[in-house]
Design a protein around this motif. Sequence first.
Motif, mmCIF file in Angstrom:
data_model
loop_
_atom_site.group_PDB
_atom_site.id
_atom_site.type_symbol
_atom_site.label_atom_id
_atom_site.label_comp_id
_atom_site.label_asym_id
_atom_site.label_seq_id
_atom_site.Cartn_x
_atom_site.Cartn_y
_atom_site.Cartn_z
ATOM 1 N N ILE A 86 -36.261 115.990 -68.989
ATOM 2 C CA ILE A 86 -37.285 114.952 -68.845
ATOM 3 C C ILE A 86 -36.601 113.590 -68.948
ATOM 4 C CG2 ILE A 86 -39.347 113.913 -69.847
ATOM 5 C CD1 ILE A 86 -40.083 116.697 -70.898
ATOM 6 N N GLN A 87 -36.878 112.757 -67.977
ATOM 7 C CA GLN A 87 -36.326 111.407 -67.935
ATOM 8 C C GLN A 87 -37.439 110.395 -68.163
ATOM 9 O OE1 GLN A 87 -32.947 110.961 -67.361
ATOM 10 N NE2 GLN A 87 -32.820 113.200 -67.341
ATOM 11 N N ASP A 88 -37.128 109.280 -68.775
ATOM 12 C CA ASP A 88 -38.020 108.128 -68.917
ATOM 13 C C ASP A 88 -37.362 106.978 -68.174
ATOM 14 O OD1 ASP A 88 -40.226 108.862 -70.643
ATOM 15 O OD2 ASP A 88 -38.715 109.136 -72.213
ATOM 16 N N ALA A 89 -38.146 106.256 -67.380
ATOM 17 C CA ALA A 89 -37.587 105.135 -66.634
ATOM 18 C C ALA A 89 -38.651 104.075 -66.425
ATOM 19 C CB ALA A 89 -37.056 105.616 -65.288
ATOM 20 N N THR A 90 -38.189 102.899 -66.103
ATOM 21 C CA THR A 90 -39.057 101.821 -65.656
ATOM 22 C C THR A 90 -38.784 101.651 -64.169
ATOM 23 O OG1 THR A 90 -38.987 100.735 -67.799
ATOM 24 C CG2 THR A 90 -39.628 99.392 -65.931
ATOM 25 N N GLU A 91 -39.837 101.660 -63.363
ATOM 26 C CA GLU A 91 -39.678 101.549 -61.917
ATOM 27 C C GLU A 91 -40.652 100.516 -61.367
ATOM 28 O OE1 GLU A 91 -38.249 105.771 -60.284
ATOM 29 O OE2 GLU A 91 -40.275 105.826 -61.088
ATOM 30 N N ILE A 92 -40.440 100.191 -60.108
ATOM 31 C CA ILE A 92 -41.317 99.285 -59.375
ATOM 32 C C ILE A 92 -42.008 100.124 -58.307
ATOM 33 C CG2 ILE A 92 -41.433 97.211 -57.954
ATOM 34 C CD1 ILE A 92 -40.468 96.709 -60.845
ATOM 35 N N LEU A 93 -43.327 100.026 -58.225
ATOM 36 C CA LEU A 93 -44.106 100.822 -57.277
ATOM 37 C C LEU A 93 -44.470 99.983 -56.060
ATOM 38 C CD1 LEU A 93 -45.661 103.428 -56.549
ATOM 39 C CD2 LEU A 93 -47.604 102.485 -57.833
ATOM 40 N N MET A 94 -44.214 100.539 -54.894
ATOM 41 C CA MET A 94 -44.604 99.900 -53.641
ATOM 42 C C MET A 94 -45.768 100.669 -53.033
ATOM 43 S SD MET A 94 -40.750 99.512 -52.093
ATOM 44 C CE MET A 94 -41.325 99.090 -50.477
ATOM 45 N N LEU A 95 -46.771 99.931 -52.544
ATOM 46 C CA LEU A 95 -47.869 100.519 -51.772
ATOM 47 C C LEU A 95 -47.685 100.039 -50.338
ATOM 48 C CD1 LEU A 95 -50.911 99.765 -54.111
ATOM 49 C CD2 LEU A 95 -49.544 101.857 -53.992
ATOM 50 N N VAL A 96 -47.362 100.944 -49.457
ATOM 51 C CA VAL A 96 -47.073 100.616 -48.067
ATOM 52 C C VAL A 96 -48.259 101.052 -47.214
ATOM 53 C CG1 VAL A 96 -45.480 101.008 -46.142
ATOM 54 C CG2 VAL A 96 -44.606 100.917 -48.490
ATOM 55 N N LYS A 97 -48.887 100.088 -46.516
ATOM 56 C CA LYS A 97 -50.027 100.400 -45.658
ATOM 57 C C LYS A 97 -49.569 100.427 -44.201
ATOM 58 C CE LYS A 97 -51.316 97.633 -48.342
ATOM 59 N NZ LYS A 97 -51.599 96.802 -49.440
ATOM 60 N N THR A 98 -49.805 101.567 -43.555
ATOM 61 C CA THR A 98 -49.296 101.753 -42.200
ATOM 62 C C THR A 98 -50.207 102.660 -41.393
ATOM 63 O OG1 THR A 98 -47.297 102.293 -40.930
ATOM 64 C CG2 THR A 98 -47.834 103.745 -42.795
ATOM 65 N N LYS A 99 -49.852 102.843 -40.125
ATOM 66 C CA LYS A 99 -50.508 103.843 -39.291
ATOM 67 C C LYS A 99 -49.922 105.202 -39.659
ATOM 68 C CE LYS A 99 -51.132 100.958 -35.197
ATOM 69 N NZ LYS A 99 -50.696 100.761 -33.796
ATOM 70 N N THR A 100 -50.729 106.208 -39.652
ATOM 71 C CA THR A 100 -50.262 107.554 -39.965
ATOM 72 C C THR A 100 -49.149 107.982 -39.005
ATOM 73 O OG1 THR A 100 -52.395 108.105 -40.918
ATOM 74 C CG2 THR A 100 -51.009 109.952 -40.244
ATOM 75 N N SER A 101 -49.226 107.542 -37.771
ATOM 76 C CA SER A 101 -48.203 107.905 -36.787
ATOM 77 C C SER A 101 -46.827 107.321 -37.119
ATOM 78 C CB SER A 101 -48.628 107.433 -35.394
ATOM 79 O OG SER A 101 -48.731 106.014 -35.358
ATOM 80 N N ARG A 102 -46.752 106.351 -38.029
ATOM 81 C CA ARG A 102 -45.479 105.719 -38.375
ATOM 82 C C ARG A 102 -44.876 106.253 -39.676
ATOM 83 N NH1 ARG A 102 -44.825 101.084 -35.310
ATOM 84 N NH2 ARG A 102 -42.605 101.476 -35.437
#
Length: 144
Positions: A86-102
């Motif tokens: 089990i690892q603990d980390a601090t991360e940055i979350l990206m929410l990417v909005k796109t077309k499903t085809s991409r």
Amino acid sequence: MEGLYQRCYKETLFYSALRSVFFISCLLHSVFMGGYVPGHHSVLLINSPNEQAAKDIGRAIMERRMAASINILPKTSTMYYWKGEIQDATEILMLVKTKTSRIQNVIDYVRSVHPYENPEVLCFPVEGGSLSYMKWMDEAIPDD
């Protein structure tokens, strides 16, 4: 084993063609009826080790016109299994909005530049929302 492979390959081709016909009919319905086709857009979740990596990856995705918008959220606390521990980390979350085809384009690009050996890229179809926003997304992302 060869027979099983051929059968699965033929079934995959059949279902791929069936999905294509369904998708085209949904798009035509959307154009003529003015509605939204659920799943035409998607949101991807991508974690990065730090803000600079997220910004670099996000900017490159935007420059390649693979997304209409990306949110970079501040530090998240993450727990996960890696190599049996089990690892603990601090991360940055990206929410990417796109077309499903991409989606596959985004995944391939992220895997090629991400500092993680196995970067998290999770995809969720958009079932509905603001039609004007989704229209804007379509205008922001060129067709394949």
